[in-house]
Write an enzyme that holds these catalytic residues in place. Structure first.
Site, PDB file in Angstrom:
ATOM      1  N   ASN A  10       0.865  -1.180   0.000  1.00 49.39           N
ATOM      2  CA  ASN A  10       0.000   0.000   0.000  1.00 49.39           C
ATOM      3  C   ASN A  10       0.901   1.230   0.000  1.00 49.39           C
ATOM      4  O   ASN A  10       1.489   1.579   1.018  1.00 49.39           O
ATOM      5  CB  ASN A  10      -0.880  -0.041   1.261  1.00 49.39           C
ATOM      6  CG  ASN A  10      -1.703   1.222   1.446  1.00 49.39           C
ATOM      7  OD1 ASN A  10      -1.790   2.050   0.529  1.00 49.39           O
ATOM      8  ND2 ASN A  10      -2.305   1.372   2.610  1.00 49.39           N
ATOM      9  N   LYS A  12       0.057   4.245  -0.310  1.00 51.09           N
ATOM     10  CA  LYS A  12      -0.608   5.438   0.250  1.00 51.09           C
ATOM     11  C   LYS A  12      -0.385   6.642  -0.695  1.00 51.09           C
ATOM     12  O   LYS A  12      -0.355   6.445  -1.903  1.00 51.09           O
ATOM     13  CB  LYS A  12      -0.100   5.695   1.670  1.00 51.09           C
ATOM     14  CG  LYS A  12      -0.198   4.423   2.520  1.00 51.09           C
ATOM     15  CD  LYS A  12       0.029   4.640   3.976  1.00 51.09           C
ATOM     16  CE  LYS A  12      -0.130   3.301   4.700  1.00 51.09           C
ATOM     17  NZ  LYS A  12      -0.053   3.402   6.135  1.00 51.09           N
ATOM     18  N   HIS A  90      -9.578   1.261   4.956  1.00 49.17           N
ATOM     19  CA  HIS A  90      -8.305   1.493   5.657  1.00 49.17           C
ATOM     20  C   HIS A  90      -8.520   2.510   6.780  1.00 49.17           C
ATOM     21  O   HIS A  90      -9.296   3.450   6.620  1.00 49.17           O
ATOM     22  CB  HIS A  90      -7.254   2.000   4.666  1.00 49.17           C
ATOM     23  CG  HIS A  90      -5.879   2.002   5.247  1.00 49.17           C
ATOM     24  ND1 HIS A  90      -5.448   2.979   6.113  1.00 49.17           N
ATOM     25  CD2 HIS A  90      -4.846   1.138   5.121  1.00 49.17           C
ATOM     26  CE1 HIS A  90      -4.201   2.710   6.485  1.00 49.17           C
ATOM     27  NE2 HIS A  90      -3.817   1.601   5.900  1.00 49.17           N
ATOM     28  N   GLU A  92      -6.837   4.921   7.740  1.00 43.87           N
ATOM     29  CA  GLU A  92      -6.563   6.321   7.371  1.00 43.87           C
ATOM     30  C   GLU A  92      -7.759   6.929   6.645  1.00 43.87           C
ATOM     31  O   GLU A  92      -8.016   8.127   6.754  1.00 43.87           O
ATOM     32  CB  GLU A  92      -5.272   6.398   6.537  1.00 43.87           C
ATOM     33  CG  GLU A  92      -4.045   6.199   7.428  1.00 43.87           C
ATOM     34  CD  GLU A  92      -2.826   5.634   6.743  1.00 43.87           C
ATOM     35  OE1 GLU A  92      -2.764   5.616   5.504  1.00 43.87           O
ATOM     36  OE2 GLU A  92      -1.911   5.172   7.473  1.00 43.87           O
ATOM     37  N   GLU A 160      -5.422  -4.700  10.739  1.00 40.64           N
ATOM     38  CA  GLU A 160      -4.415  -3.662  10.905  1.00 40.64           C
ATOM     39  C   GLU A 160      -4.697  -2.856  12.172  1.00 40.64           C
ATOM     40  O   GLU A 160      -5.505  -1.921  12.142  1.00 40.64           O
ATOM     41  CB  GLU A 160      -4.436  -2.709   9.702  1.00 40.64           C
ATOM     42  CG  GLU A 160      -4.095  -3.359   8.391  1.00 40.64           C
ATOM     43  CD  GLU A 160      -3.510  -2.361   7.412  1.00 40.64           C
ATOM     44  OE1 GLU A 160      -2.408  -2.608   6.924  1.00 40.64           O
ATOM     45  OE2 GLU A 160      -4.147  -1.321   7.170  1.00 40.64           O
ATOM     46  N   GLY A 166       2.606   2.395  10.704  1.00 37.55           N
ATOM     47  CA  GLY A 166       3.624   3.432  10.535  1.00 37.55           C
ATOM     48  C   GLY A 166       4.353   3.806  11.807  1.00 37.55           C
ATOM     49  O   GLY A 166       5.065   4.812  11.845  1.00 37.55           O
ATOM     50  N   SER A 206       3.397  -1.972  10.356  1.00 38.36           N
ATOM     51  CA  SER A 206       4.847  -2.061  10.619  1.00 38.36           C
ATOM     52  C   SER A 206       5.446  -3.419  10.262  1.00 38.36           C
ATOM     53  O   SER A 206       6.360  -3.897  10.945  1.00 38.36           O
ATOM     54  CB  SER A 206       5.150  -1.687  12.071  1.00 38.36           C
ATOM     55  OG  SER A 206       4.788  -0.342  12.319  1.00 38.36           O
TER      56      SER A 206
HETATM   57  P1  PGA Z   1       2.843   0.396   7.568  1.00 38.32           P
HETATM   58  O1  PGA Z   1       1.381   0.597   6.960  1.00 38.32           O
HETATM   59  O2  PGA Z   1       3.376  -0.912   7.021  1.00 38.32           O
HETATM   60  O3  PGA Z   1       3.629   1.581   7.103  1.00 38.32           O
HETATM   61  O4  PGA Z   1       2.705   0.331   9.048  1.00 38.32           O
HETATM   62  C1  PGA Z   1       0.503  -0.480   6.781  1.00 38.32           C
HETATM   63  C2  PGA Z   1      -0.803  -0.011   6.209  1.00 38.32           C
HETATM   64  O5  PGA Z   1      -1.276   1.071   6.568  1.00 38.32           O
HETATM   65  O6  PGA Z   1      -1.406  -0.714   5.371  1.00 38.32           O
END
Ligand code: PGA
Length: 244
Positions: A10, A12, A90, A92, A160, A166, A206
């Protein structure tokens, strides 16, 4: 039940035209990937990246097929640009855009109508985990955002935890395994035992080369949804290599 793992990147809101070569780099590094792969770049890059050796997905879609929705993109448009899948729900999107489970549910239906496979994201916040309601929250999200008609060829669930995205922090292996088992049990009740046994459940938050192996080895973990580490071809390939 043998499920082929999936490692999805992803990106983003990252990636310009110069990132297009990434896909060939990954395809070169992973001549024979032991798992399915998916790259979800920003919508602006889908058409440029599609057809270069790796399956492509979007990161969101609107629930309507077309119409007066300035700035939005429909599932049909993603498909038309070359996407085969889309990430929906997601955290976000839920946080930045106030997406509700009902809206996510309508988006999943729209994606299926357009012929896209869906990666449906669920996950608790840190406060929810600390107060012991993580499973309740995830169970509620799954019940309210997954429409009827789920099949393993068009649905993947991604667990998640919001606090792991992140941040470099991950839940303990025990907690990941427990939540994935819980999700599988709930799918069993929602979609029936046969499909529930086939639907892939990814872990996201992460994931990096150093922890991917032990996470992917857990019983109900069928690969990962990878954010930050999916932006580097070497890291993404290293993660995919341990997802046998
Ligand atoms: P990350 O994000 O691996 O940077 O923690 C995962 C995600 O949001 O799908």
């Amino acid at each position: 039940m043998e499920r082929r793992s999936l490692v999805a990147g992803n990106w983003k809101m990252n990636g310009l035209a110069a990132s297009v070569g990434f896909v060939e780099d990954v395809a070169d590094l992973l001549r024979e990937a032991p798992c399915d792969l998916l790259i979800c770049p920003p919508a602006t890059l889908i058409a440029r990246i599609a057809g270069r050796g790796l399956p492509i997905g979007g990161q969101d879609c609107h629930a309507a097929e077309a119409g007066a929705h300035t700035g939005d993109i429909s599932a049909e448009m993603l498909r038309d640009a070359g996407a085969e899948a889309v990430i929906l729900g997601h955290s976000e999107r839920r946080t930045d855009h106030g997406e509700t489970d009902a809206q996510v549910c309508a988006k999943v239906e729209a994606a299926w109508r357009a012929g896209l496979a869906v990666i449906l994201c669920v996950g608790e916040t840190e406060a929810e985990r600390d107060t012991g309601i993580a499973k309740e929250v995830v169970g509620r999200q799954l019940a309210a955002s997954l429409p009827g008609g789920a099949r393993s060829d068009r649905l993947t669930v991604a667990y998640e935890p919001v606090w792991a995205i992140g941040t470099g922090r991950t839940p303990s292996l025990g907690d990941i395994g427990e939540m994935h088992g819980f999700i599988r049990d709930q799918l069993d009740r929602q979609v029936g035992a046969d499909e529930a046994a086939r639907i892939r459940i990814l872990y996201g938050g992460s994931v990096k080369p150093a922890n991917a192996g032990e996470i992917f080895a857990l019983e109900d973990v069928d690969g990962g949804l990878v954010g930050g580490a999916s932006l580097k071809a070497g890291d993404f390939s290293a993660i995919a290599r341990v997802a046998g």
